[in-house]
Design an enzyme around this catalytic site. Structure first.
Site, PDB file in Angstrom:
ATOM      1  N   GLU A   1       6.875 -22.214   7.849  1.00 56.09           N
ATOM      2  CA  GLU A   1       7.543 -21.285   8.885  1.00 56.09           C
ATOM      3  C   GLU A   1       8.595 -21.863   9.857  1.00 56.09           C
ATOM      4  O   GLU A   1       9.128 -21.393  10.634  1.00 56.09           O
ATOM      5  CB  GLU A   1       6.367 -20.445   9.835  1.00 56.09           C
ATOM      6  CG  GLU A   1       5.858 -21.535  10.763  1.00 56.09           C
ATOM      7  CD  GLU A   1       4.552 -21.176  11.610  1.00 56.09           C
ATOM      8  OE1 GLU A   1       4.538 -21.104  12.730  1.00 56.09           O
ATOM      9  OE2 GLU A   1       3.822 -20.415  10.940  1.00 56.09           O
TER      10      GLU A   1
ATOM     11  N   GLU B   1       0.827  -1.100   0.129  1.00 58.43           N
ATOM     12  CA  GLU B   1       0.097  -0.053   0.292  1.00 58.43           C
ATOM     13  C   GLU B   1       0.765   1.143  -0.050  1.00 58.43           C
ATOM     14  O   GLU B   1       0.179   2.436  -0.359  1.00 58.43           O
ATOM     15  CB  GLU B   1      -0.898   0.127   1.188  1.00 58.43           C
ATOM     16  CG  GLU B   1      -1.935  -0.799   1.122  1.00 58.43           C
ATOM     17  CD  GLU B   1      -2.927  -1.058   2.389  1.00 58.43           C
ATOM     18  OE1 GLU B   1      -2.535  -0.592   3.517  1.00 58.43           O
ATOM     19  OE2 GLU B   1      -4.057  -1.535   2.154  1.00 58.43           O
TER      20      GLU B   1
END
Length: 314
Positions: free
Chosen positions: A126, A95
Site C-alpha cells: 500500500e 456482487e
C-alpha cells in the site's frame, strides 16, 4: 514506469494523531472483559456506524448522482484500496453482476497486490503510490469513469496515487476515509468522511471503519443501480438467474408482481430468456420477446418507463 507520470505521495511517518489510530477510552480494560461484556461493548461502539453514515448523507448522495450519470453515459465504476478497504471494494464490485446482471467490467475492484491480496496480507504494497497510478493506466480509465478511493486512515499512498492519476485522466474521483478532512486533506470531486471514532482495538480499522465502509459501499452501488433502472419497486428485476436459489427468487418476483401461478411464471421466464425484467414487460404489454427487448433498449433498460410508454396507466 514509462506508461504513467511519476507519482509521489509521502504518508506521514507519525500517524498517532489520526482518529483511526487513537486509543478508545471505552475499551481501555479490553483484556479484562468477559465474553458478554465484549459483545455489549462492540454493540455500543457499532451504534456510531449509523450516525456516521447519517452525517455523510449529502456527499454520499452526490457520489450516487455522479456515478449513475457516468454509467448512464457509458462509463465504469472503480473501487481502489489496500488491505481491508481494498477487499471491501472488490467484494462490492463482485456482487453487482449476480444482483443486477451487470457485465463484470462495469463495476470493478482494484486492490494493492492484486487477487492474491484478497486472502493473504500484503499491506506493505500500500506504500507504493506509483502502483496505484499504474493500476489506473492499466485499466485505461478515462473521463467517463468514476474512481472511488477507499482508505480508512486516509493516508494510503496506493490510493492517493490512483486518485491523482484518475484526475489527470479526467475521471470523476470520490474519496472515502474515516478521518476528518483537517487531519488528511485530498483533492477529489466528492469527499466522504465516515467518522466512527477510535476502534475498540486501537488501530484495527477492520472493525468499525470496515463496517461503516461496507455500509457506504452498499448504499452507493445499490442506489446507482436503482437510478439506472435495474430495480422495479424494491425488486431486483435484473437478477442473473444462474442457480436454483436465484431461479426460485425470479419466480417469486414474477408471482408477486403478476399473480400468475408458479408454473405460468416458469413458462414466462423461459420465453424471456430467463430475464425477469423482460418477462414482466412481455406480460404487462403483450409484446413478444424481440419487441420487448427493443422497447427496453429505447428506455435504457428502465422497466417502469418502458411499461408507461406502451401503456400509460399506473
Amino acid at each position: 514506469m514509462s506508461s504513467v507520470e511519476k507519482v509521489s505521495f509521502e504518508a506521514p511517518h507519525e500517524r498517532g494523531h489520526l482518529l483511526t489510530e487513537q486509543a478508545n477510552p471505552a475499551s481501555q480494560n479490553l483484556d479484562e472483559l468477559s465474553s458478554l461484556e465484549l459483545v455489549d461493548l462492540f454493540n455500543r461502539e457499532d451504534e456510531r456506524v449509523l450516525a456516521a453514515i447519517a452525517q455523510a448523507r449529502k456527499p454520499l448522495a452526490e457520489a450516487i448522482d455522479r456515478a449513475a450519470e457516468a454509467l448512464r453515459r457509458g462509463g465504469r465504476l472503480f473501487y481502489v484500496g489496500a488491505g481491508t478497504s481494498g477487499r471491501l471494494g472488490v467484494l462490492d464490485a463482485a456482487e453487482c453482476p449476480p444482483t443486477f446482471c451487470t457485465p463484470p467490467e462495469l463495476v470493478q475492484g482494484i486492490i494493492a497486490g492484486g487477487a492474491g491480496a484478497l486472502i493473504r496480507s500484503s499491506e506493505d504494497l500500500e506504500d507504493r503510490a506509483e502502483d496505484g497510478a499504474e493500476a489506473i493506466a492499466h485499466r485505461q480509465i478515462h473521463d467517463l469513469d468514476v474512481v472511488v478511493g477507499i482508505t480508512a486512515g486516509g493516508t494510503t499512498p496506493y490510493v492517493h496515487g490512483a486518485l491523482h492519476a484518475a484526475r489527470q485522466r479526467g475521471a470523476t474521483t470520490v474519496f472515502i476515509a474515516c478521518v476528518p478532512a483537517d487531519q488528511v486533506g485530498v483533492q477529489a470531486d466528492v469527499d466522504i468522511r465516515l467518522l466512527v471514532g477510535p476502534e475498540i482495538l486501537a488501530g484495527s480499522t477492520r472493525l468499525k471503519a470496515g463496517t461503516v465502509t461496507k455500509l457506504a459501499l452498499n448504499i452507493l452501488s445499490t442506489s446507482v443501480m436503482v437510478r439506472l433502472g435495474k430495480v422495479y419497486g424494491n425488486r431486483m428485476v435484473d437478477v442473473a438467474v444462474t442457480n436454483r436459489k436465484l431461479h426460485d427468487r425470479a419466480l417469486r418476483i414474477l408471482r408477486d408482481l403478476t399473480e400468475l401461478s408458479r408454473e405460468e411464471c416458469a413458462l414466462l421466464l423461459e420465453k424471456s430468456d430467463r430475464s425477469v425484467k423482460l418477462a414482466l414487460l412481455m406480460h404487462w404489454t403483450g409484446l413478444d420477446r424481440h419487441a420487448g427487448k427493443v422497447l427496453l433498449e429505447q428506455h435504457q433498460g428502465n422497466l417502469r418507463q418502458a411499461v408507461m410508454s406502451h401503456r400509460p396507466t399506473p
